[in-house]
Design an enzyme around this catalytic site. Structure first.
Site, PDB file in Angstrom:
ATOM      1  N   TYR A  54      69.682 114.812  19.352  1.00 43.53           N
ATOM      2  CA  TYR A  54      69.264 116.017  20.084  1.00 43.53           C
ATOM      3  C   TYR A  54      69.117 117.023  19.343  1.00 43.53           C
ATOM      4  CZ  TYR A  54      70.095 113.569  24.424  1.00 43.53           C
ATOM      5  OH  TYR A  54      70.177 112.537  25.329  1.00 43.53           O
ATOM      6  N   ASN A 294      74.426 122.867  41.743  1.00 42.35           N
ATOM      7  CA  ASN A 294      74.232 121.551  41.653  1.00 42.35           C
ATOM      8  C   ASN A 294      75.524 120.890  42.161  1.00 42.35           C
ATOM      9  OD1 ASN A 294      71.444 121.865  41.412  1.00 42.35           O
ATOM     10  ND2 ASN A 294      71.711 121.598  39.289  1.00 42.35           N
TER      11      ASN A 294
END
Length: 324
Positions: A54, A294
Protein backbone atom coordinates in the site's frame (compact mmCIF):
# COMPACT_ATOMS: atom_id res chain seq x y z
CA UNK A 1 -17.57 -2.86 20.19
CA UNK A 2 -17.85 -6.63 20.07
CA UNK A 3 -15.04 -9.09 19.47
CA UNK A 4 -14.75 -12.50 17.81
CA UNK A 5 -12.10 -15.17 17.82
CA UNK A 6 -10.07 -15.31 14.62
CA UNK A 7 -10.81 -18.80 13.44
CA UNK A 8 -9.97 -21.46 16.00
CA UNK A 9 -7.13 -19.35 17.42
CA UNK A 10 -7.26 -17.57 20.76
CA UNK A 11 -6.83 -14.18 19.09
CA UNK A 12 -9.84 -11.85 19.43
CA UNK A 13 -10.43 -9.11 16.88
CA UNK A 14 -13.06 -6.38 16.72
CA UNK A 15 -16.04 -7.19 14.52
CA UNK A 16 -15.25 -3.99 12.61
CA UNK A 17 -11.62 -3.50 11.62
CA UNK A 18 -9.96 -0.48 10.04
CA UNK A 19 -8.00 -0.86 6.82
CA UNK A 20 -5.70 1.45 4.88
CA UNK A 21 -6.05 0.35 1.24
CA UNK A 22 -6.43 3.35 -1.12
CA UNK A 23 -6.65 5.74 1.83
CA UNK A 24 -3.77 6.17 4.28
CA UNK A 25 -0.56 7.24 2.67
CA UNK A 26 -2.50 8.02 -0.53
CA UNK A 27 -5.88 9.79 -0.80
CA UNK A 28 -6.04 10.87 2.86
CA UNK A 29 -3.45 13.21 4.39
CA UNK A 30 -1.48 11.87 7.33
CA UNK A 31 -3.11 14.12 9.93
CA UNK A 32 -6.61 13.00 8.94
CA UNK A 33 -5.46 9.38 8.79
CA UNK A 34 -4.17 9.65 12.36
CA UNK A 35 -7.49 11.16 13.45
CA UNK A 36 -9.35 8.22 11.90
CA UNK A 37 -7.09 5.65 13.55
CA UNK A 38 -7.37 7.35 16.94
CA UNK A 39 -11.18 7.55 16.70
CA UNK A 40 -11.35 3.89 15.68
CA UNK A 41 -9.30 2.91 18.72
CA UNK A 42 -11.48 5.06 21.00
CA UNK A 43 -14.56 3.25 19.67
CA UNK A 44 -13.09 -0.14 20.52
CA UNK A 45 -11.62 -1.20 17.19
CA UNK A 46 -8.52 -3.23 17.96
CA UNK A 47 -7.93 -4.74 14.50
CA UNK A 48 -5.91 -2.62 12.03
CA UNK A 49 -5.09 -3.95 8.57
CA UNK A 50 -2.45 -2.77 6.12
CA UNK A 51 0.09 -4.17 3.62
CA UNK A 52 3.63 -3.49 2.49
CA UNK A 53 2.45 -2.73 -1.04
CA UNK A 54 0.00 0.00 0.00
CA UNK A 55 1.78 3.05 -1.37
CA UNK A 56 5.12 1.22 -1.22
CA UNK A 57 5.09 1.05 2.56
CA UNK A 58 3.70 4.51 3.32
CA UNK A 59 0.45 3.11 4.72
CA UNK A 60 2.41 0.98 7.21
CA UNK A 61 4.38 4.05 8.31
CA UNK A 62 1.20 6.11 8.86
CA UNK A 63 -0.47 3.31 10.82
CA UNK A 64 2.59 2.66 12.95
CA UNK A 65 2.97 6.34 13.81
CA UNK A 66 -0.65 6.60 14.94
CA UNK A 67 -0.54 3.48 17.12
CA UNK A 68 2.63 4.44 18.98
CA UNK A 69 0.66 6.16 21.76
CA UNK A 70 -1.18 2.97 22.74
CA UNK A 71 -0.22 -0.05 24.82
CA UNK A 72 1.08 -2.66 22.37
CA UNK A 73 -1.03 -5.46 23.83
CA UNK A 74 -4.24 -3.50 23.21
CA UNK A 75 -4.31 -3.73 19.41
CA UNK A 76 -3.84 -6.24 16.62
CA UNK A 77 -1.87 -5.27 13.51
CA UNK A 78 -2.21 -7.27 10.32
CA UNK A 79 -0.02 -6.69 7.31
CA UNK A 80 0.63 -8.58 4.10
CA UNK A 81 3.17 -9.34 1.41
CA UNK A 82 3.27 -10.65 -2.16
CA UNK A 83 3.18 -7.74 -4.59
CA UNK A 84 6.38 -6.17 -5.97
CA UNK A 85 8.35 -3.92 -3.64
CA UNK A 86 11.12 -3.22 -6.14
CA UNK A 87 12.37 -4.04 -9.61
CA UNK A 88 14.52 -7.04 -8.70
CA UNK A 89 13.46 -10.64 -9.47
CA UNK A 90 13.36 -11.51 -5.75
CA UNK A 91 11.47 -8.42 -4.61
CA UNK A 92 8.04 -10.00 -4.98
CA UNK A 93 6.11 -13.19 -4.33
CA UNK A 94 6.21 -15.72 -1.52
CA UNK A 95 9.75 -17.07 -1.63
CA UNK A 96 11.52 -17.55 1.69
CA UNK A 97 13.90 -14.71 0.79
CA UNK A 98 11.12 -12.23 0.09
CA UNK A 99 9.04 -13.26 3.11
CA UNK A 100 11.92 -12.87 5.59
CA UNK A 101 13.16 -9.61 4.10
CA UNK A 102 9.71 -8.03 3.84
CA UNK A 103 8.75 -9.03 7.35
CA UNK A 104 11.80 -7.16 8.64
CA UNK A 105 10.99 -4.18 6.41
CA UNK A 106 7.37 -4.06 7.60
CA UNK A 107 8.45 -4.23 11.24
CA UNK A 108 10.73 -1.27 10.67
CA UNK A 109 8.07 0.80 8.91
CA UNK A 110 5.46 -0.02 11.55
CA UNK A 111 7.88 0.62 14.39
CA UNK A 112 6.92 -2.68 16.05
CA UNK A 113 8.77 -5.60 17.58
CA UNK A 114 6.29 -8.11 16.20
CA UNK A 115 3.38 -8.37 13.77
CA UNK A 116 0.21 -9.95 15.11
CA UNK A 117 -1.07 -11.37 11.80
CA UNK A 118 1.15 -11.77 8.72
CA UNK A 119 -0.72 -12.68 5.56
CA UNK A 120 0.15 -13.88 2.07
CA UNK A 121 -1.51 -11.18 -0.02
CA UNK A 122 -2.13 -13.55 -2.93
CA UNK A 123 -1.22 -17.10 -3.91
CA UNK A 124 2.15 -17.55 -5.62
CA UNK A 125 2.17 -20.35 -8.22
CA UNK A 126 5.92 -19.95 -8.79
CA UNK A 127 6.99 -20.94 -5.27
CA UNK A 128 6.57 -24.38 -3.66
CA UNK A 129 3.95 -24.03 -0.97
CA UNK A 130 6.20 -25.91 1.45
CA UNK A 131 8.80 -23.14 1.14
CA UNK A 132 6.24 -20.46 1.94
CA UNK A 133 4.76 -22.32 4.90
CA UNK A 134 8.17 -23.16 6.38
CA UNK A 135 9.19 -19.48 6.16
CA UNK A 136 6.02 -18.34 7.93
CA UNK A 137 6.48 -20.97 10.62
CA UNK A 138 10.06 -19.86 11.19
CA UNK A 139 8.88 -16.26 11.66
CA UNK A 140 6.48 -17.45 14.34
CA UNK A 141 9.28 -19.39 16.05
CA UNK A 142 11.45 -16.27 15.98
CA UNK A 143 8.68 -14.16 17.53
CA UNK A 144 8.53 -11.75 14.60
CA UNK A 145 4.93 -12.72 13.84
CA UNK A 146 2.33 -14.29 16.12
CA UNK A 147 -0.02 -15.78 13.52
CA UNK A 148 -0.08 -16.39 9.78
CA UNK A 149 -2.89 -16.01 7.27
CA UNK A 150 -3.64 -15.73 3.57
CA UNK A 151 -5.65 -13.39 1.37
CA UNK A 152 -7.78 -14.16 -1.67
CA UNK A 153 -6.75 -17.83 -1.80
CA UNK A 154 -9.11 -20.29 -3.43
CA UNK A 155 -10.69 -23.18 -1.55
CA UNK A 156 -8.36 -25.63 -3.30
CA UNK A 157 -5.28 -23.60 -2.38
CA UNK A 158 -6.42 -23.38 1.24
CA UNK A 159 -7.04 -27.13 1.40
CA UNK A 160 -3.60 -27.86 -0.03
CA UNK A 161 -1.93 -25.54 2.49
CA UNK A 162 -3.79 -27.15 5.38
CA UNK A 163 -2.71 -30.61 4.22
CA UNK A 164 0.95 -29.62 3.92
CA UNK A 165 0.87 -27.89 7.29
CA UNK A 166 -0.47 -31.02 8.96
CA UNK A 167 2.04 -33.29 7.22
CA UNK A 168 4.96 -31.07 8.24
CA UNK A 169 3.59 -30.34 11.74
CA UNK A 170 3.64 -26.58 11.17
CA UNK A 171 1.59 -23.99 13.01
CA UNK A 172 -1.89 -23.40 11.59
CA UNK A 173 -3.00 -20.70 9.18
CA UNK A 174 -5.74 -18.91 11.10
CA UNK A 175 -7.24 -16.49 8.59
CA UNK A 176 -8.22 -15.68 5.04
CA UNK A 177 -8.78 -12.13 3.84
CA UNK A 178 -11.12 -12.14 0.83
CA UNK A 179 -13.27 -9.47 -0.72
CA UNK A 180 -16.85 -9.93 0.49
CA UNK A 181 -19.93 -7.75 0.33
CA UNK A 182 -23.55 -7.95 -0.74
CA UNK A 183 -22.56 -7.56 -4.38
CA UNK A 184 -19.45 -9.77 -4.52
CA UNK A 185 -20.12 -13.13 -2.90
CA UNK A 186 -17.82 -15.71 -4.48
CA UNK A 187 -16.55 -17.00 -1.12
CA UNK A 188 -20.00 -18.43 -0.41
CA UNK A 189 -19.43 -21.09 -3.09
CA UNK A 190 -16.72 -23.00 -1.22
CA UNK A 191 -14.16 -20.75 0.49
CA UNK A 192 -16.30 -20.15 3.57
CA UNK A 193 -17.03 -23.83 4.05
CA UNK A 194 -13.43 -24.95 3.59
CA UNK A 195 -12.18 -22.21 5.90
CA UNK A 196 -14.73 -23.05 8.60
CA UNK A 197 -13.86 -26.73 8.42
CA UNK A 198 -10.18 -25.91 8.93
CA UNK A 199 -10.48 -23.35 11.69
CA UNK A 200 -9.79 -20.23 9.60
CA UNK A 201 -11.66 -16.98 10.19
CA UNK A 202 -12.51 -14.50 7.46
CA UNK A 203 -11.36 -10.88 7.82
CA UNK A 204 -13.12 -9.47 4.79
CA UNK A 205 -12.19 -6.34 2.88
CA UNK A 206 -14.31 -3.96 0.83
CA UNK A 207 -17.49 -4.77 2.82
CA UNK A 208 -19.14 -1.63 1.42
CA UNK A 209 -18.02 -2.29 -2.17
CA UNK A 210 -15.76 0.75 -2.21
CA UNK A 211 -18.60 3.00 -1.12
CA UNK A 212 -21.26 1.72 -3.51
CA UNK A 213 -23.12 0.21 -0.54
CA UNK A 214 -23.45 3.61 1.12
CA UNK A 215 -26.00 4.71 -1.48
CA UNK A 216 -23.96 7.65 -2.73
CA UNK A 217 -24.02 6.47 -6.37
CA UNK A 218 -27.30 6.69 -8.26
CA UNK A 219 -28.44 5.14 -11.58
CA UNK A 220 -28.08 7.44 -14.58
CA UNK A 221 -26.42 10.12 -12.45
CA UNK A 222 -23.03 11.80 -12.31
CA UNK A 223 -20.50 10.50 -9.81
CA UNK A 224 -20.21 12.73 -6.73
CA UNK A 225 -17.17 14.98 -7.18
CA UNK A 226 -15.70 14.03 -3.79
CA UNK A 227 -16.12 10.26 -4.27
CA UNK A 228 -13.55 7.55 -5.00
CA UNK A 229 -15.23 6.94 -8.34
CA UNK A 230 -14.43 10.51 -9.39
CA UNK A 231 -10.79 10.20 -8.29
CA UNK A 232 -8.54 8.89 -11.07
CA UNK A 233 -6.11 7.41 -8.53
CA UNK A 234 -8.74 5.20 -6.86
CA UNK A 235 -11.57 4.65 -9.35
CA UNK A 236 -10.01 1.61 -11.05
CA UNK A 237 -11.47 -0.67 -8.37
CA UNK A 238 -14.98 0.77 -8.34
CA UNK A 239 -16.07 1.54 -11.87
CA UNK A 240 -17.24 -1.99 -12.66
CA UNK A 241 -19.74 -1.77 -9.80
CA UNK A 242 -21.38 1.28 -11.38
CA UNK A 243 -23.82 -0.54 -13.66
CA UNK A 244 -27.39 0.69 -13.70
CA UNK A 245 -28.83 -2.70 -12.74
CA UNK A 246 -26.46 -2.91 -9.78
CA UNK A 247 -27.22 0.65 -8.67
CA UNK A 248 -30.96 0.02 -8.99
CA UNK A 249 -30.52 -2.98 -6.70
CA UNK A 250 -28.56 -0.81 -4.27
CA UNK A 251 -31.41 1.72 -4.23
CA UNK A 252 -33.82 -1.03 -3.16
CA UNK A 253 -31.42 -2.04 -0.39
CA UNK A 254 -31.21 1.60 0.67
CA UNK A 255 -34.99 1.79 0.89
CA UNK A 256 -35.02 -1.33 3.06
CA UNK A 257 -32.36 0.18 5.33
CA UNK A 258 -34.37 3.38 5.69
CA UNK A 259 -37.46 1.38 6.62
CA UNK A 260 -35.39 -0.25 9.39
CA UNK A 261 -34.07 3.14 10.55
CA UNK A 262 -30.55 2.18 9.49
CA UNK A 263 -28.03 3.56 7.05
CA UNK A 264 -27.25 1.36 4.07
CA UNK A 265 -23.68 0.94 5.30
CA UNK A 266 -24.92 -0.30 8.68
CA UNK A 267 -27.29 -2.76 6.99
CA UNK A 268 -24.50 -3.99 4.72
CA UNK A 269 -22.07 -4.57 7.58
CA UNK A 270 -24.68 -6.25 9.78
CA UNK A 271 -25.51 -8.57 6.86
CA UNK A 272 -21.86 -9.61 6.58
CA UNK A 273 -21.52 -10.17 10.32
CA UNK A 274 -24.58 -12.42 10.28
CA UNK A 275 -22.67 -15.06 8.29
CA UNK A 276 -20.89 -17.94 10.01
CA UNK A 277 -17.12 -17.81 9.77
CA UNK A 278 -16.77 -14.02 9.55
CA UNK A 279 -14.40 -12.69 12.22
CA UNK A 280 -14.16 -9.05 11.14
CA UNK A 281 -15.28 -6.69 8.38
CA UNK A 282 -12.52 -4.25 7.45
CA UNK A 283 -13.82 -0.79 6.61
CA UNK A 284 -11.97 2.12 5.06
CA UNK A 285 -12.49 5.66 6.26
CA UNK A 286 -11.42 9.11 5.16
CA UNK A 287 -13.26 10.83 8.02
CA UNK A 288 -13.75 9.81 11.68
CA UNK A 289 -17.50 10.28 11.29
CA UNK A 290 -17.64 7.36 8.87
CA UNK A 291 -16.17 5.08 11.53
CA UNK A 292 -18.64 6.34 14.14
CA UNK A 293 -21.54 5.41 11.86
CA UNK A 294 -20.21 2.06 10.77
CA UNK A 295 -19.31 0.65 14.20
CA UNK A 296 -23.01 0.79 15.15
CA UNK A 297 -23.50 -2.25 12.90
CA UNK A 298 -22.16 -4.55 15.62
CA UNK A 299 -25.33 -3.97 17.67
CA UNK A 300 -27.70 -4.75 14.79
CA UNK A 301 -29.29 -8.19 14.61
CA UNK A 302 -31.15 -8.72 11.36
CA UNK A 303 -34.32 -10.80 11.47
CA UNK A 304 -34.85 -13.86 9.27
CA UNK A 305 -37.45 -11.88 7.38
CA UNK A 306 -35.02 -9.04 6.69
CA UNK A 307 -32.30 -11.44 5.57
CA UNK A 308 -34.79 -13.10 3.23
CA UNK A 309 -35.82 -9.74 1.79
CA UNK A 310 -32.16 -8.88 1.19
CA UNK A 311 -31.66 -12.19 -0.62
CA UNK A 312 -34.67 -11.49 -2.82
CA UNK A 313 -33.29 -8.08 -3.78
CA UNK A 314 -29.82 -9.46 -4.47
CA UNK A 315 -31.27 -12.25 -6.60
CA UNK A 316 -31.84 -9.61 -9.30
CA UNK A 317 -28.06 -9.38 -9.88
CA UNK A 318 -27.18 -12.98 -9.12
CA UNK A 319 -23.86 -13.92 -10.69
CA UNK A 320 -22.60 -10.33 -10.86
CA UNK A 321 -18.81 -10.30 -10.79
CA UNK A 322 -16.93 -6.97 -11.01
CA UNK A 323 -13.99 -6.80 -13.33
CA UNK A 324 -10.64 -7.05 -11.53
Amino acid sequence: MKYRKLGNSGLKVSEIGLGSWLTYGKAVNDHTAHDCIHRAYELGINFFDTANAYEEGKAEIVLGEALQRYERSSYVVATKLFFPMGQGPNERGLSRKHIIEQCDASLKRLGLDYIDLYQCHRFDPEVPMEETLYALDDLVRQGKILYAGVSEWSAAQIEKAVGIRKDLHLRPIISNQPIYNMLERYIEEDVLQVSNENGMGQVVFSPLAQGVLTGKYKPNAEKPSDSRAANDSTNFVINSYLRNDVLQCVEKLNTLATDLDLSLSQLSLAWILSHEGISSAIIGASRPQQIEENVKAVDIELSKETLQEIDEILEEIKGFAPLR
